[in-house]
Design an enzyme around this catalytic site. Structure first.
Site, PDB file in Angstrom:
ATOM      1  N   CYS A 144     -11.324   0.871   6.602  1.00 13.92           N
ATOM      2  CA  CYS A 144     -10.939   2.234   6.980  1.00 13.92           C
ATOM      3  C   CYS A 144     -11.584   3.287   6.094  1.00 13.92           C
ATOM      4  O   CYS A 144     -11.836   4.407   6.531  1.00 13.92           O
ATOM      5  CB  CYS A 144      -9.421   2.373   6.930  1.00 13.92           C
ATOM      6  SG  CYS A 144      -8.674   1.640   5.473  1.00 13.92           S
TER       7      CYS A 144
ATOM      8  N   GLU B  96       0.845  -1.215   0.000  1.00 12.72           N
ATOM      9  CA  GLU B  96       0.000   0.000   0.000  1.00 12.72           C
ATOM     10  C   GLU B  96       0.869   1.249   0.000  1.00 12.72           C
ATOM     11  O   GLU B  96       0.571   2.228   0.693  1.00 12.72           O
ATOM     12  CB  GLU B  96      -0.942  -0.002   1.206  1.00 12.72           C
ATOM     13  CG  GLU B  96      -1.730  -1.295   1.345  1.00 12.72           C
ATOM     14  CD  GLU B  96      -2.740  -1.268   2.478  1.00 12.72           C
ATOM     15  OE1 GLU B  96      -3.922  -1.060   2.205  1.00 12.72           O
ATOM     16  OE2 GLU B  96      -2.333  -1.440   3.647  1.00 12.72           O
TER      17      GLU B  96
ATOM     18  N   CYS C   7      -8.214   6.419   1.612  1.00  8.70           N
ATOM     19  CA  CYS C   7      -7.678   7.023   2.835  1.00  8.70           C
ATOM     20  C   CYS C   7      -6.407   7.815   2.575  1.00  8.70           C
ATOM     21  O   CYS C   7      -6.122   8.783   3.297  1.00  8.70           O
ATOM     22  CB  CYS C   7      -7.401   5.946   3.889  1.00  8.70           C
ATOM     23  SG  CYS C   7      -8.902   5.198   4.555  1.00  8.70           S
TER      24      CYS C   7
END
Lengths: 682, 682
Positions: free
Chosen positions: A438, A339, A357
């Site tokens: 998230c 990520e 995010c």
């Protein structure tokens, strides 16, 4: 002490801020403005900064494009998050702490507490935006369950420290304990900024005091694998006027980059930003969300402590990241594996991770740099990221979300079921909820507070950074009241009209996006002048009801990538106003009447640059050369000598709609691409 | 029953096999040839196939390019693997089983047993190739330690089932128990094919019987997360003439694809090839090594059971994978995230995973398809993959290895230390050993046995598939003896001379690589004729010492990617003979005298297609346009309107060496690219 405007990105350096020429008013250089009270401001309220953020009592969105999204958030997304977390037992983890069953019956991965806290933050901003007894009751009920799970010493986490669970702080690399605390602190800040010092704030205070004892100057010298508590502690310090929390944030920032965290086969020090001290790093790297949260916290600490070297380091990291490691959508992070940011110019469209995010983290960081410096380049990136990355996440109905935001979808996948948890990473359609979830709650808290990123104030007036229907009423330090109403069809239409509701002498600054180049104009008192990119200041004595209008160019335009971005060489993108457009398969004509037959694919599309783009109400049309899917046997080996290479003649050329990227994948499974190969000119 | 040549890739369909025209001999169509004995053959010995593999008693490499690599393997790589695994305690895990300490003192991840077994397989092939009392003693000592750890019921694994460890078969998804067993079986097969029925074979027999009891028709219906035991059981069945092992392999193949394995957040059914039954799948997908091992085992089962549908499915998977999911180097797997194949045409150069073990798996699969069908397309891919993917792994000195094999290295990283374990995935230089260290031992067993992939026999003669200095002596079914010596400077030089050592009437078939197009020629008895791609047959009555020569064209050539491979649009590669060439930074001139100053970078290089490529002894030179690194401030945002885009004029053009890709990163940290952007023609 505050950083001076020797920032690498000071506005003087890159953007001109011409005065409108119909009045001769001397506008003093912006100066630091202290927040009026600790309870005032948005998610960020520096004690000193070039620009002062407005609080929910000063600005609100009251309709239009953003009004629709805030209404969707209030009416659907908040309840969607709440219902899912109730259904799969994440909320009940707090009850299980109370009844002693959490050790054997905890639901979800280690950091699901943080989703509850982000939902609480979203609810808090929503309540500050528009009071609702029903929502207030839901908020208080959830807070009560959280508060009941707090230990007598202030500790509060449902995955650690209870019978049958790992000990507290036994897995700082991956346990996310401090990360979860950070999100609780941010929820408490939202509540404070909405004017409430309630039970959640008490919980936060006790928890922060606990963390200070455990990790402060007299505690262990450790850090959390996932930065977040730094930015949250700095803000909690501001909101509660508690210097110990700032000191703790500072310690977490300074400790990082010294290899304190244990690494694993796949995740090294860079992943955790634990490879180089924050003040020595020159670019964001490793896990994108972690990097962006950390940089945001570092800037907060730098601002409050007057640490110019640290502030300059963060600004340099932003600059190097934006110039070489950012997608055209504003998305950040090009590796699925970790990520993470990739190397400079490593920006594949198909494997763009571009986590929602991370886009939100980028907005957080840019907003802090904008407040600090006043440089509109930061507001430009916020606009781009909100509209083309963050807004791409929620489905039109608010009941499903993208976690990753690729710029190319090669195959139309299946629809994720509406009633099961999805994996996080691979999706060709949005999923209702994720095992690591998230993004939906992060979208919720961002939409609830998005108005607070739209404008700021300084000693002489207000600055409009983002455009949407909004009302502003703020008092300047000398007591002047500035009351404005903004009306616009943005981001689809280019006119932004500002009505000054009460007579005042002041300076109203409007951002002129860099994408507008030299084509924006400003109409004040019947006179229209051309404005350059950066910003334009209307400084005059306004009569009540006086209107002026910024006109931004909305013709679709071709955008070329930097030649070093290998992944999109030979392609172009199309933008219209602030929106990145995309070609999506539902807009393609059927080729069944063509020579090859079969459906057309966005994978075979090429843009004919010799034909004009045409504007549509929300996007554009372009001349696209199309061909049907090639038979698998046609090229048994996909590499060939010159004579055999190149594109076969297209089956058909057609005028095809390009639509806003953020709206893709709302019409069932589809393929899509932002970067369009350029058709050969022969 | 054997599959007929209705295979999608039967040689009749794609490749002409012209006779050499100097003699008029009728060559019958190849027919199935049964292996003479169970102990004969290479790593694969089908009971029936179109082509019969040769065993180590029939073919050997005796010098030249491949001789050097086999010598490096024998002299350095085997000892390197042995020493590392002794040093870090992986070998001692077997001793710890015996002394009861393995539960608390196991060293390494769950499947390190398999590295010991691959080393044993490598040693077994090496001993079959060239007897060595010293190596034989090392081999026997290691086998004795392994054998001592076998349980009375045949079970043998150092990570499960002992006090303090998880129970046997409690984690089939990730425990790799059956995977490890498979590698032990393959080592035993190597020993058998070398003519030895020794202690390791006894261990394998007992273990296979145990697995048959546990997972056979009367056992649990389960499969291993990592395929490998299927291909190993099929071969062990052939080598020991034990049909139960084939039946067990068949069961594992048939069970797969029905969602038996539990998935996780990041690893779904596709990762495990557990999404679609093998016979229904149309392309390889998920984890590349797993997919390739599984397909190899499926073809073995299909061959032995006469299951044409299954064999056709595997051939279709190969075809669709090679035409759309394979790098120019033969590398497979474009995702780091899950070490997996990507979508069709998703082949990024920089993020090519192209695991060395996947290259080896590809060779395993192509070899089986070659034996089955005789189609030279499979031998073409073996050549490409061995030379440009597998051989890229070991460093020149044999003491470090690439795990992944990217086609572009953007930044010159640091040298991994020579004395510590490395992470597996991210490397700009080869590492001496890995925490997951599958590749070095896989390279070792492949190099030790590589001669066995060079040629085959059928009823009327032999077929040469790979070229290197080699000696062959085999007996045809009718008793004719064919004794050949091959001499060549391949892969750097294009002449392959075959000397027939004893008088014989037979057909000798030489593969003409597809890359040679129509430029290869054959000289027999003083007459030279042009040959087409596919193969050429020299069928005649040979006198002792008679020589004929295949001449392959060695001029460097430009290769264009398929237009749907987005990641390399607008670039070309350069090949010379069977080798893919690369541009590497040590070959770039310094630009310090140029206008921008600073070192040149492969990231800024463009190939000038208007200037000729020139051949060098091992590669080529090309005209490369170079420029120095751009200042970070030059483009604060890397996307621009047409006017601002495009490449600035190069600082310098130079004739620069392109060198074999497999040899890159042997001169210290460097940057590299295979795909070169084409300089604009103005």
């Amino acid at each position: 002490m505050r950083p001076s405007n020797t920032f690498p990105f000071s506005s003087e350096k890159k953007h001109r801020c011409p005065l409108s020429h119909d009045v001769a008013v001397t506008v003093p250089a912006p100066t630091a403005v202290a927040s009026a009270t600790a309870l005032r401001g948005g998610p960020v309220a520096p004690s000193r900064s070039r620009l002062r953020p407005l609080g929910p009592d000063e600005i609100s969105i009251d309709g239009g494009f953003w009004g629709e999204r805030q209404a969707l958030n209030a009416d659907v997304i908040l309840a969607h998050c709440e219902t899912w977390m109730e259904r799969i037992g994440w909320s009940a983890n707090f009850d299980r702490v109370v009844d002693g069953t959490v050790g054997r019956a905890h639901s979800g991965i280690e950091f699901v507490d943080s989703e509850i806290y982000k939902l609480l933050e979203a609810m808090a901003w929503e309540l500050a935006r528009r009071p609702s007894p029903a929502l207030d009751a839901r908020y208080r009920a959830l807070v009560a369950r959280v508060a009941a799970a707090q230990e007598p010493d202030g500790y509060l986490h449902t995955s650690f420290g209870h019978p049958g669970q790992p000990a507290r702080y036994s897995n700082l690399e991956w346990g996310h304990e401090l990360y979860c605390f950070g999100h609780l602190f941010q929820a408490a800040v939202a509540r404070l900024r909405g004017g409430h010092d309630d039970e959640l704030v008490d919980v936060a205070r006790r928890l922060a005091d606990h963390v200070y004892r455990e990790f402060g100057p007299d505690g262990r010298s450790a850090i959390c694998g996932h930065p977040e508590i730094e930015v949250a502690l700095a803000e909690l310090s501001r909101a509660l006027d508690e210097p110990r929390y700032l000191e703790l944030a500072r310690l977490f920032i300074e400790r990082r980059g010294n290899g304190l965290l244990a690494t694993t086969v796949l995740f090294g020090h860079e992943y955790f930003q634990d490879d180089v001290p924050v003040r020595d790093a020159t670019v964001l790297r490793g896990h994108a969300v972690r990097a962006l949260y950390l940089a945001s916290g570092a800037l907060d600490v730098a601002t409050e402590t007057g640490d110019r070297a640290l502030a300059d380091a963060v600004a340099l990291q932003w600059r190097n990241t934006v110039s070489r490691r950012t997608y055209i959508t504003g998305g950040m992070g090009s590796h699925h594996q970790d990520e993470a940011f990739g190397d400079d110019y490593e920006l594949p469209a198909d494997r763009a991770y571009s986590e929602t995010c991370a886009g939100i983290g980028s907005v957080m960081l840019s907003w802090r740099l904008l407040l600090e410096t006043g440089d509109t380049a930061y507001a430009d990136l916020i606009e781009r990221t909100l509209l083309n990355n963050v807004l791409a996440s929620p489905r039109e109905d608010g009941r499903a979300f993208f976690y990753t935001n690729p710029l190319q979808q090669r195959t139309a996948g299946a629809s994720p079921p509406e009633d099961v948890l999805s994996e996080r990473a691979e999706a060709s359609l949005r999923a209702p909820w994720f095992e690591v979830s998230c993004c939906p709650t992060n979208v919720a808290r961002t939409l609830a507070s998005v108005a607070l990123y739209f404008a700021t104030a300084d000693a002489i007036g207000v600055q409009l950074h983002q455009y949407g229907d909004a009302s502003i009423r703020t008092t300047l330090p000398d007591g002047r009241v500035l009351a404005l109403q903004v009306r616009t069809g943005y981001p689809f239409a280019g006119d932004v009209s500002v009505t000054v509701l009460e007579p005042v002498t002041a300076a109203i600054t409007l951002r002129v996006p860099a994408w507008a180049q030299d084509a924006a104009t400003l109409t004040v008192a019947g006179a229209t002048t051309r404005t350059a990119g950066g910003s334009v200041v209307v400084a005059r004595t306004f009569a009540a009801g006086e209107v002026f209008t910024l006109h931004l160019p909305m013709e679709p335009r071709i955008v070329h990538p930097h030649p070093r971005i290998d992944a999109v060489r030979g392609t172009v993108a199309v933008e219209r106003g602030p929106l990145v457009l995309a070609l999506e398969s539902p807009d393609l004509p059927d080729l069944s009447a063509g020579t090859s037959g079969g459906p057309a694919s966005t994978e075979h599309a090429e843009l004919d640059l010799t034909r004009p783009l045409r504007s549509t109400p929300t996007g554009a049309t372009a001349s696209i050369a199309l061909r049907a899917d090639e038979d698998a046997d046609a090229r048994p080996w996909p590499y060939a000598a010159a004579a055999a290479a190149g594109s076969p003649a297209p089956d058909r050329a057609a005028e095809v709609a390009l639509t806003p990227y953020f709206a893709w994948a709302n019409r069932g499974p589809s393929t899509m691409r932002v970067w369009l190969p350029v058709a050969p000119t022969t």
